[in-house]
Write a protein that holds these residues in place. Sequence first.
Motif, PDB file in Angstrom:
ATOM      1  N   LEU A  30       1.050  -1.463  -0.019  1.00 21.42           N
ATOM      2  CA  LEU A  30      -0.103  -0.087   0.294  1.00 21.42           C
ATOM      3  C   LEU A  30       0.916   1.365   0.151  1.00 21.42           C
ATOM      4  O   LEU A  30       0.819   2.285   0.648  1.00 21.42           O
ATOM      5  CB  LEU A  30      -0.910  -0.113   1.156  1.00 21.42           C
ATOM      6  N   LYS A  31       2.041   1.023  -0.018  1.00 16.16           N
ATOM      7  CA  LYS A  31       2.749   2.390   0.054  1.00 16.16           C
ATOM      8  C   LYS A  31       3.273   3.164  -1.501  1.00 16.16           C
ATOM      9  O   LYS A  31       3.846   3.885  -1.241  1.00 16.16           O
ATOM     10  CB  LYS A  31       4.351   1.823  -0.041  1.00 16.16           C
ATOM     11  N   ALA A  32       2.097   2.935  -2.482  1.00 14.77           N
ATOM     12  CA  ALA A  32       2.512   3.271  -3.419  1.00 14.77           C
ATOM     13  C   ALA A  32       1.520   5.048  -3.594  1.00 14.77           C
ATOM     14  O   ALA A  32       0.463   5.129  -2.501  1.00 14.77           O
ATOM     15  CB  ALA A  32       1.603   2.633  -4.781  1.00 14.77           C
ATOM     16  N   THR A  33       1.494   5.835  -4.535  1.00 13.92           N
ATOM     17  CA  THR A  33       1.348   7.303  -3.882  1.00 13.92           C
ATOM     18  C   THR A  33       0.308   7.261  -5.146  1.00 13.92           C
ATOM     19  O   THR A  33      -0.424   8.456  -5.493  1.00 13.92           O
ATOM     20  CB  THR A  33       1.657   8.213  -3.916  1.00 13.92           C
ATOM     21  N   ASP A  34      -0.283   6.759  -5.817  1.00 12.98           N
ATOM     22  CA  ASP A  34      -1.195   6.908  -7.467  1.00 12.98           C
ATOM     23  C   ASP A  34      -1.687   5.105  -7.362  1.00 12.98           C
ATOM     24  O   ASP A  34      -1.821   4.574  -6.295  1.00 12.98           O
ATOM     25  CB  ASP A  34      -0.587   6.875  -8.347  1.00 12.98           C
ATOM     26  N   LYS A  35      -2.902   5.386  -8.191  1.00 13.55           N
ATOM     27  CA  LYS A  35      -3.016   3.945  -8.518  1.00 13.55           C
ATOM     28  C   LYS A  35      -3.219   2.421  -9.197  1.00 13.55           C
ATOM     29  O   LYS A  35      -3.448   1.908  -9.429  1.00 13.55           O
ATOM     30  CB  LYS A  35      -4.681   4.274  -8.847  1.00 13.55           C
ATOM     31  N   PHE A  38      -1.439  -2.031  -8.589  1.00 14.09           N
ATOM     32  CA  PHE A  38      -2.349  -2.729  -7.293  1.00 14.09           C
ATOM     33  C   PHE A  38      -2.356  -4.176  -8.144  1.00 14.09           C
ATOM     34  O   PHE A  38      -2.261  -4.926  -8.070  1.00 14.09           O
ATOM     35  CB  PHE A  38      -2.762  -2.251  -6.884  1.00 14.09           C
ATOM     36  N   HIS A  86      -7.869   0.117  -2.354  1.00 15.82           N
ATOM     37  CA  HIS A  86      -6.619   0.055  -2.796  1.00 15.82           C
ATOM     38  C   HIS A  86      -7.149  -2.116  -3.314  1.00 15.82           C
ATOM     39  O   HIS A  86      -6.415  -2.287  -4.638  1.00 15.82           O
ATOM     40  CB  HIS A  86      -5.504  -0.441  -1.946  1.00 15.82           C
TER      41      HIS A  86
END
Lengths: 215, 461
Positions: A30-35, A38, A86
Amino acid sequence: MEKFTKLTTTAIPLPIENIDTDQIIPARFLKATDKKGFGDNVFRDWRYDTEDGSLIKGFPLNMPQYKNAQILVAGDNFGCGSSREHAAWAIVGFGIKVVISSFFADIFKGNALNNGLLPIQVTPEFLKQLLDTVQENPDTQITIDLKNQVVEFAGVHAECHTDPVEVQGRSTKADFDIDPYKKVCMINGYDDIDFLVSKKEAIEAFEKERVVFGR
Amino acid sequence: MGKTLFDKVWDAHVVDTIPNGPQILYIDKHLIHEVTSPQAFNELEARGIPILRPDQIVATADHNTPTINQHLPVEDPLSRNQLEQLSKNCKKHGITLYDLGHKYNGIVHVIAPELGITQPGMTMVCGDSHTSTHGAFGSIAFGIGTSQVAQVFASQSLLLKKPKSLRVSVNGILPPGVLPKDVILYIISQIGTNAGTGYFCEYAGNVFEEMSMEGRMTVCNMSIEMGARGGMIAPDQTTFDYIKGKKFAPQGDAFAKAVSYWKTLPTDADATFDKEYHFDAADIAPMLTYGTNPGMGIKINEHIPETGDMTFEKALEYMNFKGGSQLLDTPINYVFIGSCTNSRIEDFRVAANYVKGKQKAPNVNAWLVPGSQQVAKQLEKEGLVTVFENAGFTMREPGCSACLAMNDDKIPSGEYCVSTSNRNFEGRQGQGSRTILASPLVAAATAIEGKIVDITKTILA
Ligand code: SF4
């Protein structure tokens, strides 16, 4: 958001109950800052061996016979647990457009609808027949007609002559419910932000009247 | 017909109703953190929509933060990036942020109540399902997804359908050693993990009336684990006393006015609920979970059910437990006291009281993670840090930590962890980890003994 009207495709069976969002997408991803991205990690710990990282062949999402399916058919209480959107992004990212189950957790259901992923709630009987059918015949085509709110699949399974599922000729179908507002959004590809921003005046009028004590 | 507490708060926040559709619900307070907000900020930016009410948003860094050396730069580049994004976004939009190291930093659901941000009669949301915690004050508080975070940014409102109402009443006298955590684990074990789906829950009865605010927060926190979007407890003198004097609480005359309004909120005697459950406090005992959802709970000295469906068997296999056996005497190497369920001062007081003068078992790694900087300070002040350290426990810095193991606080694969957190899902505390949910008292006793023991015997003895 993509528009959704009608879809005919195959389905992946996942006959497990209480699938929680930690299984759909574990917290460490869950560390991404976009979508984006995943989808690669959807059901990560069920799809890959935790020791050596190899694909687990027996897990339905990895089976060649279910490749390209755009429907996920899952056990009761799908999507329980955390509010992480997410989970919806991961399922959509994997190429799934519809999840069918006999029950959905609230937050997941809302998140799915906000991302063009259609959650369809069916009776436990219908779910069982669908699961049995796609497990027996992975090529089974399932049609989702959002306008008429009908889910239908070809090929009657041996045990399916039970109520309340309607059996017509060689197909099995059921109606499903969807919030009328959400239906319009899905069909037209709108989302709630557009709508809420259009209500700004009413919101500001409300603010003048509301009770506030704190700072 | 009378109104419920939930009805009163909900109805006071409806901006508009769409014919045949959802309602627009106004949101008083919006809490955000680093993990579920970045995509929402991006969304607004991409559409060129401003944030409507930045002064009604409060941000903290908690999910992804390290619990050691918080004064040093965060090592993991992905975590660091998320934290930097949060700071940047808050700065840009004028949002108050209690960043890592700030004296008010901590887990979002611990800091908002202790700062007096959480108040009765409010609507509150956060991109985190345990937002239900704040319902302990008689507010409507619930978790939302990131798209909804963006909606609240844009409009300070949400589109929602009013949920159905559910009341869980517990009356009677709780046996010794039974804590609020046991009460909620017991309720969920009785009614299951989706009994509350589609409902907002109110907890009623003398057991909740006599509970501290910390205890009420523990109970409401886990409402989501029975499927309910949120849980509420009627505000009363305990609530008012807790709020009084807090930093963002109404002060002076405003406080008196607020209290007289808050007193109108409790459910009317003639109000009805769509569903009701009643439990006898005397039947509750210290609880443990044996499976991979919070509904799979038993009393500490009970036997695991013999058989169940495929999901049950799969869970037992994951946990390496056998149907029909007991959990007592299971050796435990990890104990975690923390998370937004049980990381408030009262939780550590209970644990310290038990631990005082004892030594933890040599096989145990006992992690204590306070919910906030303020809790950490209080622990120091009351001398509890020394009590724990003398007993061989490790005190960490505040954050979500091993509750979801996004940072380095992970339980190794195959290991059991007796944990005061709220979820025992597969791999929740680290890949392959096996979580047993329990109260801070049971967790403390486990750390001392190195195995699960029947605290009802030790406490009564
Ligand atoms: S402590 Fe755990 S449950 Fe609470 S907010 Fe953090 S991750 Fe969520």
